[in-house]
Design an enzyme around this catalytic site. Structure first.
Site, short mmCIF file in Angstrom:
data_model
loop_
_atom_site.label_atom_id
_atom_site.label_comp_id
_atom_site.label_asym_id
_atom_site.label_seq_id
_atom_site.Cartn_x
_atom_site.Cartn_y
_atom_site.Cartn_z
N SER A 80 0.80 -1.22 0.00
CA SER A 80 0.00 0.00 0.00
C SER A 80 0.84 1.28 0.00
CB SER A 80 -0.93 0.01 1.21
OG SER A 80 -0.19 -0.16 2.39
N THR A 139 -2.21 3.86 3.63
CA THR A 139 -1.15 4.89 3.56
C THR A 139 -0.32 4.95 4.83
OG1 THR A 139 -2.49 6.26 2.15
CG2 THR A 139 -0.90 7.42 3.52
N THR A 195 1.99 7.07 -0.26
CA THR A 195 1.08 5.96 -0.55
C THR A 195 1.13 5.57 -2.02
OG1 THR A 195 -1.23 5.26 -0.27
CG2 THR A 195 -0.90 7.45 -1.14
N ARG A 204 -5.99 8.57 -11.13
CA ARG A 204 -6.63 8.95 -9.87
C ARG A 204 -5.58 9.38 -8.83
NH1 ARG A 204 -6.31 7.26 -4.20
NH2 ARG A 204 -8.34 7.54 -3.27
N GLY A 264 -5.29 10.56 -4.72
CA GLY A 264 -6.03 10.55 -3.45
C GLY A 264 -5.76 11.77 -2.61
N ASP A 265 -6.00 11.62 -1.32
CA ASP A 265 -5.83 12.74 -0.38
C ASP A 265 -4.36 12.96 0.01
OD1 ASP A 265 -6.01 10.17 0.85
OD2 ASP A 265 -6.09 11.15 2.80
N THR A 273 -5.60 8.44 6.71
CA THR A 273 -5.51 7.25 5.88
C THR A 273 -6.94 6.79 5.59
OG1 THR A 273 -4.63 4.99 5.73
CG2 THR A 273 -5.35 5.73 7.89
N GLY A 274 -7.07 5.94 4.59
CA GLY A 274 -8.40 5.47 4.23
C GLY A 274 -8.84 6.05 2.90
N GLY A 296 -9.41 8.24 0.26
CA GLY A 296 -8.96 9.61 0.04
C GLY A 296 -10.05 10.55 -0.42
#
Ligand code: ASP
Length: 328
Positions: A85, A188, A206, A216, A218-219, A239-240, A242
């Protein structure tokens, strides 16, 4: 005995009183801190945070800068080819490409990030180079890759592992090439630290959501979403899923809540509740937040069960389970 929280509240009240009433708009609220600060301190997301914290602690315990600690800490995770990850061992996008996102912030409020970066072992160090060597904050894709090469980073020969190839083929067959939002396929590493000097920094890196659509982001590389640090207040990381974190500017929200008097724990809880309030499908995904304030108080909270974090302080580095919202 006065707890730290009471101390902060009382101090804030005393400052407001001395200044002649409640803080007014346009005036900075006076932030006051305990004299009993827990530092140095570092915390990071998930079980892979333990070896990452160890590396960060080496920097912190020898009087080093929090910025170096959060970079060197997450580099351990990035370099682990077995980590699916973070880094080049990460789960690819649905076309089989591993694309990396990372961000970093120092105690002066400087920030750097990279997104959609391929073939580079340490995206966090490229993010730091963006912060320190350019007038920009964020570089993406091919441009970020070119920048990395120009700044001495090497193209990595690391390829998708045979196990990952099998998993990818299986995913394509079972999911008909459709990205799925669920509680898996992400983890992440986000890290926040305060050094012996009392300076705060943060990092986040991440391979992002597994089997995502190509392109794509993410956050994690978005300053204020996956990570935010403000040396007046503290730092936070996420984390999780995004997409859910970006929509509420999660880490910035937490830092601002702390600025306005919330403890790190209260701030993390409010951010998770904000997601639950605004995103009706919140039970179908996971988000976890970590926060640290300038007293060395910490917070951790997630939507669902299973989020854990590593905390290194006073020479001990241990894994803790986070509290969470959805208890059923
Ligand atoms: N937050 C990351 C992303 O959405 C995923 C993760 O935490 O593992 O890209």
């Amino acid at each position: 005995m006065t707890s730290r929280r009471d101390f902060i509240k009382k101090s804030a009240f005393a400052s407001a009183f001395v200044l002649g009433g409640l803080p007014k708009f346009g005036k900075a609220k006076a932030l006051t801190y305990s004299t009993n600060v827990r530092k140095p301190i570092v915390l990071s997301t998930w079980g892979h945070g333990i070896p990452a914290n160890d590396a960060a602690w080496k920097v912190l315990s020898s009087g080093g800068r929090a910025l170096d600690a959060v970079e060197q800490g997450v580099m351990v995770t990035e370099a682990d080819p077995k980590n699916t990850s973070v880094g080049l061992g990460g789960t690819p996008d649905r076309d089989g490409h591993v694309t990396l996102d990372a961000s970093i912030m120092d105690e002066k409020g400087n920030a750097g990030s990279v997104a959609f970066l391929e073939h580079i072992l340490h995206p966090i160090s490229v993010a730091r180079a963006v912060m320190e060597k350019t007038p920009h904050v964020m570089l993406v894709g091919e441009g970020a890759y070119q920048f990395a090469l120009e700044n001495g980073f090497k193209r990595s020969a690391q390829e998708m592992s045979p196990e990952m190839k099998v998993a990818w083929e299986k995913w394509k067959t079972e999911n008909h090439y459709q990205p799925v939002i669920d509680k898996n396929n992400h983890d992440t590493i986000g890290m926040v630290a305060m050094d012996a000097n009392g300076d705060v920094s943060g990092s986040c890196t991440t391979s992002g959501l597994g089997w995502k659509i190509r392109g794509r982001v993410g956050d994690s590389p978005i300053i204020g979403a996956g990570m935010y640090a403000d040396n007046e207040v503290g730092a936070a990381c996420a984390t999780g899923l995004g997409e859910a974190v970006i929509k509420i500017c999660g880490s910035h929200l937490i830092v601002e809540l702390m600025r306005n008097g919330k403890t790190p724990q209260e701030a993390c809880e409010e951010a998770v509740k904000r997601i639950a309030k605004k995103q009706s499908n919140y039970k179908t995904f996971q988000v976890g937040f970590l926060a640290l304030n300038k007293n060395g108080d910490i917070g951790a909270y997630a939507i669902g069960k299973g989020f854990n974090y590593a905390l290194a302080v006073n020479g001990e580095n241990k894994l803790f389970d986070s509290d969470y919202l959805v208890k059923e």
